[in-house]
Scaffold this motif. Structure first.
Motif, short mmCIF file in Angstrom:
data_model
loop_
_atom_site.label_atom_id
_atom_site.label_comp_id
_atom_site.label_asym_id
_atom_site.label_seq_id
_atom_site.Cartn_x
_atom_site.Cartn_y
_atom_site.Cartn_z
N ILE A 1 -12.50 58.86 -60.04
CA ILE A 1 -11.90 57.94 -59.06
C ILE A 1 -10.54 57.41 -59.54
O ILE A 1 -9.79 56.86 -58.75
CB ILE A 1 -12.82 56.73 -58.76
N ASN B 1 -10.01 62.42 -53.30
CA ASN B 1 -8.82 61.60 -53.53
C ASN B 1 -7.56 62.29 -53.03
O ASN B 1 -6.64 61.64 -52.52
CB ASN B 1 -8.67 61.29 -55.03
N PHE C 1 -3.00 55.39 -57.12
CA PHE C 1 -4.39 55.50 -57.57
C PHE C 1 -4.54 54.93 -58.98
O PHE C 1 -5.52 54.23 -59.28
CB PHE C 1 -4.84 56.97 -57.55
N ALA D 1 -12.45 55.81 -51.04
CA ALA D 1 -12.37 56.65 -52.23
C ALA D 1 -13.48 56.30 -53.22
O ALA D 1 -14.18 57.19 -53.73
CB ALA D 1 -11.00 56.50 -52.90
N ASP E 1 -16.62 58.84 -54.04
CA ASP E 1 -16.70 59.40 -55.40
C ASP E 1 -17.94 58.92 -56.14
O ASP E 1 -18.64 59.72 -56.79
CB ASP E 1 -15.45 59.02 -56.20
#
Length: 431
Positions: A153, A162, A176, A368, A372
């Motif tokens: 992640i 992602n 991110f 996300a 994940d």
């Protein structure tokens, strides 16, 4: 929903029940489920084999195949034996220290590579360590899978969903890193704490075995230095290709296949022996699973669920973000997170637009993290899970569906809960 949609749901649920029961091998169940999806008209040959949205994800299949071939060559050099001895010596042969080291290495590598590539490289080392120290294999492999999905992640390239989110939302690698990497670090610490409790019976120290391993010289394990140099060079080029994907424009699958082809061509490894190292049952399982999920997409089942989620969110950003996180965690434990995120991305974009742009992107971070982390919930919730189960089975240390899932549900619940607290504190309470 029409009858095709209900038929697709019935086929998927029936296949899932067979996989859970373990009375039918998961590959046979997945291939049979895919065949039924085609027979009931939930999908067709064109969609199953050629559709990027609802067909077999050939990028995943060929990425796995290429990396399995590279790993197959590296196994012949003695590299994994060397790394196993090095790891045990660094951890002073203490089982829990070994697990912590493997978890941290796996999580870190999964942030830079995709998580499937990471477990393909780490799992052989783990098998050798457990064999040398007479430790049970399953707890160490399961902990590594959890670490790979958590580490993924942290960055744009850490997990395929992602990349989809980054493309749809216009988010960069640094976005991110700033927003989700801190969460990944926290969750790795949570995982280590949980592992100490969940796998406490696995940390039995065998002093005699430990002394034998500590006395070994890792350099003596290297059997073919020339092939090792070739393999590491190619692996380095492949990793660089993964990282530079946005620049060079080559999909990871292409990079992996080019690397595998180059390594087979320049090394002395026999092509047939390298191909024998490929986990063909695992690739067949993925193909069947993709076709089944494609049937749910083609018949509108996934869209129907996504729309219902969007209706439930409404205009409540905090409640919507937490709902997105939780729902994504649940759904990604059942269906592969790649088609789920591909379907949810446009829905999320509409929600963000409806909420006035949501400059902090919290809805995207919730999607996300949920997608994940939800992959840890079940044995087939993420690609890395399936790959490791295949490796364990081939090494004659099979990990059952429920053996994995009973730990996965605990880790998923804990990490989703911590993620919810993180989102609330960072984007609402302390904003």
């Amino acid at each position: 929903m029409n009858w095709h949609a209900w038929a697709a749901v019935a086929v998927f649920a029936g296949t899932y029940a067979l996989i859970i029961s373990e009375r039918v091998h998961r590959v046979a169940a997945a291939m049979g489920g895919a065949a039924l999806m085609l027979l009931v008209g939930a999908t067709d040959g064109k969609a199953a084999f050629y559709s990027e949205r609802s067909g077999i994800d050939w990028n995943v299949i060929f990425l796995l195949m290429g990396m399995m071939m590279i790993v197959g060559v590296l196994k012949r050099t003695g590299l994994f034996e060397y790394l196993a001895i090095w790891s045990v010596r660094r951890a002073r042969a203490q089982p829990f220290r070994v697990m912590v080291m493997l978890v941290v290495i796996t999580a870190t590598a999964s942030a830079l590579l995709d998580n499937v590539t990471t477990v393909l490289l780490v799992a052989p080392v783990t098998l050798l360590i457990c064999e040398r120290l007479a430790l049970p294999v399953a707890p160490f492999l399961i902990a590594e899978v959890f670490a790979s999905n958590i580490g993924g992640i942290a960055t744009l390239v850490g997990d395929p969903p992602n990349i989809i989110i980054g493309s749809r939302a216009g988010l960069t690698f640094n976005d991110f890193l700033v927003h989700l990497a801190p969460l990944a670090v926290i969750l790795v610490l949570v995982l280590i704490g949980l592992a100490r409790i969940m796998f406490r019976t696995a940390f039995t120290h065998d002093a005699e075995r430990a002394a034998e391993v500590l006395a070994l010289d890792g350099r003596e394990a290297i059997r073919d230095p020339r092939m090792l140099a070739q393999g590491l060079t190619v692996l380095g080029l492949v990793i660089a290709g993964f990282v530079l994907h946005p620049v060079i424009g080559f999909e990871p699958s292409i990079v992996a296949l080019l690397g595998a082809g180059l390594l087979v061509a320049v090394s002395s490894a026999e092509t047939g022996e390298v191909l024998a190292e490929v986990e063909w049952p695992t690739l067949a399982f993925f193909a069947g699973l993709f076709v089944m999920i494609g049937g749910l997409i083609e018949t509108g089942v996934v869209t129907h669920v996504s729309d219902a989620l969007a209706d439930a969110v409404g205009d409540r950003e905090l409640g919507g973000s937490l709902l997105m996180l939780g729902a994504s965690g649940v759904l990604s434990g059942v269906i592969d997170n790649i088609p789920y995120v591909a379907t949810m991305a446009p829905v999320t974009a509409d929600l963000v637009h409806h909420l006035g742009g949501a400059g902090d992107h919290v809805m995207w971070w919730a999607l996300a993290a949920g997608a994940d982390l939800g992959g840890n919930a079940t044995a087939i919730g993420a690609s890395a899970n399936v790959v490791v189960l295949g490796i364990a089975e081939r090494a004659r240390h099979p990990i059952g569906f429920w053996q994995f899932t009973r730990y996965g549900l605990v880790v998923t619940a804990a990490t989703i809960g911590v993620s919810a607290l993180y989102l609330w504190l960072r984007y609402f309470a302390l904003a």
